[in-house]
Design a protein around this motif. Structure first.
Motif, PDB file in Angstrom:
ATOM      1  N   ALA A 218      -4.629  -2.458 -11.357  1.00 31.28           N
ATOM      2  CA  ALA A 218      -5.932  -2.237 -10.722  1.00 31.28           C
ATOM      3  C   ALA A 218      -6.002  -2.993  -9.395  1.00 31.28           C
ATOM      4  CB  ALA A 218      -7.041  -2.696 -11.663  1.00 31.28           C
ATOM      5  N   GLU A 219      -5.460  -4.234  -9.368  1.00 29.49           N
ATOM      6  CA  GLU A 219      -5.526  -5.048  -8.145  1.00 29.49           C
ATOM      7  C   GLU A 219      -4.690  -4.442  -7.018  1.00 29.49           C
ATOM      8  OE1 GLU A 219      -4.845  -9.669  -6.708  1.00 29.49           O
ATOM      9  OE2 GLU A 219      -4.473  -9.130  -8.792  1.00 29.49           O
ATOM     10  N   THR A 220      -3.467  -4.014  -7.362  1.00 29.11           N
ATOM     11  CA  THR A 220      -2.596  -3.412  -6.337  1.00 29.11           C
ATOM     12  C   THR A 220      -3.178  -2.081  -5.863  1.00 29.11           C
ATOM     13  OG1 THR A 220      -0.720  -4.438  -7.474  1.00 29.11           O
ATOM     14  CG2 THR A 220      -0.194  -2.792  -5.817  1.00 29.11           C
TER      15      THR A 220
ATOM     16  N   ASN B 107       0.794  -1.231   0.000  1.00 27.67           N
ATOM     17  CA  ASN B 107       0.000   0.000   0.000  1.00 27.67           C
ATOM     18  C   ASN B 107       0.825   1.279   0.000  1.00 27.67           C
ATOM     19  OD1 ASN B 107       0.334  -1.230   2.778  1.00 27.67           O
ATOM     20  ND2 ASN B 107      -0.157   0.860   3.331  1.00 27.67           N
ATOM     21  N   VAL B 108       2.108   1.192   0.375  1.00 31.07           N
ATOM     22  CA  VAL B 108       2.951   2.401   0.333  1.00 31.07           C
ATOM     23  C   VAL B 108       3.139   2.820  -1.131  1.00 31.07           C
ATOM     24  CG1 VAL B 108       5.303   3.258   0.724  1.00 31.07           C
ATOM     25  CG2 VAL B 108       4.118   1.993   2.517  1.00 31.07           C
ATOM     26  N   ASP B 109       2.939   4.110  -1.382  1.00 30.68           N
ATOM     27  CA  ASP B 109       3.106   4.648  -2.740  1.00 30.68           C
ATOM     28  C   ASP B 109       4.471   5.304  -2.887  1.00 30.68           C
ATOM     29  OD1 ASP B 109       0.490   4.060  -3.697  1.00 30.68           O
ATOM     30  OD2 ASP B 109      -0.295   5.808  -2.626  1.00 30.68           O
TER      31      ASP B 109
ATOM     32  N   GLU C 198      -5.998   1.258  -1.812  1.00 30.51           N
ATOM     33  CA  GLU C 198      -7.156   2.065  -1.398  1.00 30.51           C
ATOM     34  C   GLU C 198      -7.830   1.458  -0.182  1.00 30.51           C
ATOM     35  OE1 GLU C 198      -7.867   5.111  -2.334  1.00 30.51           O
ATOM     36  OE2 GLU C 198      -6.070   4.867  -3.568  1.00 30.51           O
ATOM     37  N   TRP C 199      -7.862   0.116  -0.131  1.00 28.79           N
ATOM     38  CA  TRP C 199      -8.474  -0.567   1.015  1.00 28.79           C
ATOM     39  C   TRP C 199      -7.733  -0.211   2.309  1.00 28.79           C
ATOM     40  CZ3 TRP C 199      -7.126  -4.068   4.794  1.00 28.79           C
ATOM     41  CH2 TRP C 199      -8.186  -4.664   5.478  1.00 28.79           C
ATOM     42  N   MET C 200      -6.402  -0.214   2.248  1.00 30.43           N
ATOM     43  CA  MET C 200      -5.596   0.160   3.431  1.00 30.43           C
ATOM     44  C   MET C 200      -5.845   1.624   3.801  1.00 30.43           C
ATOM     45  SD  MET C 200      -3.711  -1.774   5.299  1.00 30.43           S
ATOM     46  CE  MET C 200      -2.515  -0.696   6.108  1.00 30.43           C
TER      47      MET C 200
ATOM     48  N   SER D  33      -6.278   4.182   7.890  1.00 24.38           N
ATOM     49  CA  SER D  33      -5.727   5.426   7.342  1.00 24.38           C
ATOM     50  C   SER D  33      -4.507   5.920   8.131  1.00 24.38           C
ATOM     51  CB  SER D  33      -6.799   6.513   7.268  1.00 24.38           C
ATOM     52  OG  SER D  33      -7.388   6.675   8.527  1.00 24.38           O
ATOM     53  N   GLU D  34      -4.567   5.811   9.464  1.00 19.39           N
ATOM     54  CA  GLU D  34      -3.438   6.321  10.270  1.00 19.39           C
ATOM     55  C   GLU D  34      -2.188   5.460  10.073  1.00 19.39           C
ATOM     56  OE1 GLU D  34      -4.573   6.650  14.347  1.00 19.39           O
ATOM     57  OE2 GLU D  34      -5.437   8.639  14.026  1.00 19.39           O
ATOM     58  N   ILE D  35      -2.402   4.143  10.022  1.00 16.88           N
ATOM     59  CA  ILE D  35      -1.257   3.236   9.833  1.00 16.88           C
ATOM     60  C   ILE D  35      -0.666   3.449   8.441  1.00 16.88           C
ATOM     61  CG2 ILE D  35      -0.574   0.800   9.646  1.00 16.88           C
ATOM     62  CD1 ILE D  35      -2.733   0.193  11.779  1.00 16.88           C
TER      63      ILE D  35
END
Ligand SMILES: NC(=O)c1ccc[n+]([C@@H]2O[C@H](COP(=O)([O-])OP(=O)(O)OC[C@H]3O[C@@H](n4cnc5c(N)ncnc54)[C@H](OP(=O)(O)O)[C@@H]3O)[C@@H](O)[C@H]2O)c1
Length: 212
Positions: A121-123, A111-113, A128-130, A135-137
């Protein structure tokens, strides 16, 4: 010569951490482990030195990093506890600067960008789910990446999908733009993390690593 270096390990009592510790011992490295509950740690080896302490405590990290030549972190956020990722990275960088270390290998979820991503799309969906559910993590992990990027050490941030706690098997797909499968074996991951100690390919980079 390679076996002479001593590795500081954060998170070595965790699920991935235990695979990493066993791998490092099998390679003959001396390791220092930072553990909050040393009494619960089962792996015994004359190559292991244990430091009791918390990754959010700068003094504990200094005690850990002193006399080591590289750092590997598999620290993960525990539910309900203060955010750990960015603080641990800051503490490690400060200690590395104090004791003159260059190599730091750390872990994160896919999830880190980074600016170099071309997530499928899957990644992107998993990311987005994370962001939505943790959100804080997620923000703290993103902050850890920013701090690493701005640092001058030889860092590698290894990004992974869901970890299966299985021994090494099959092959790994390593990619700088996208995660190429939705799982990884902890055994393979431990090999990859330890290999980075003497591999310059991913210095100052954030590879996605997954089992195929
Ligand atoms: N599991 C997955 O599917 C998955 C997927 C993607 C990314 N990741 C990432 O991969 C890494 C390893 O994951 P994992 O599932 O193997 O982790 P884990 O089993 O949850 O272990 C986390 C480790 O971090 C330690 N830790 C947490 N907060 C700490 C603190 N403040 N001070 C000292 N130690 C602290 C824990 O120690 P205690 O025992 O003392 O709490 C434990 O040893 C983590 O960075 C995780 O976010 C995991």
């Amino acid at each position: 010569m390679k076996q002479k270096i001593k590795i500081a390990v954060l998170g070595g009592g965790g699920r991935t951490g235990k695979y990493l510790v066993n791998n490092l011992i099998n390679r003959g490295f001396q390791i220092k482990l930072l553990l909050r509950k040393p009494e619960e740690f089962q792996i015994k080896s004359s190559l292991i030195e244990i430091i009791k302490g918390d990754s959010t405590d700068p003094e504990a990290i200094c005690n850990l990093v002193q006399s080591c030549q590289a750092v590997i972190s598999t620290v993960g956020q525990r539910p309900g506890e203060p955010l750990v990722a960015s603080q641990a990275v800051m503490n490690v960088l400060e200690a590395m600067d104090k004791f003159g270390l260059k190599r730091f290998i750390s872990m994160a979820g896919l999830n880190v960008d980074t600016p170099f991503d071309k997530k499928s799309a899957e990644t992107s969906l998993a990311t987005e789910w994370m962001k939505t559910n943790f959100s804080e993590i997620h923000a703290d992990r993103q902050k850890a990446y920013s701090i690493l990027s701005a640092s001058e050490v030889d860092w590698t941030l290894v990004r992974v999908p869901f970890i299966e706690f299985l021994d090494a098997a099959g092959e790994l797909a390593v990619n700088l733009e996208d995660c190429l499968s939705n799982k990884i074996n902890a055994g393979n991951l431990a090999v990859f993390l330890a290999d980075q100690l003497f591999d310059e390919t991913y210095i100052r980079k954030s590879p996605f690593v997954a089992s195929i």
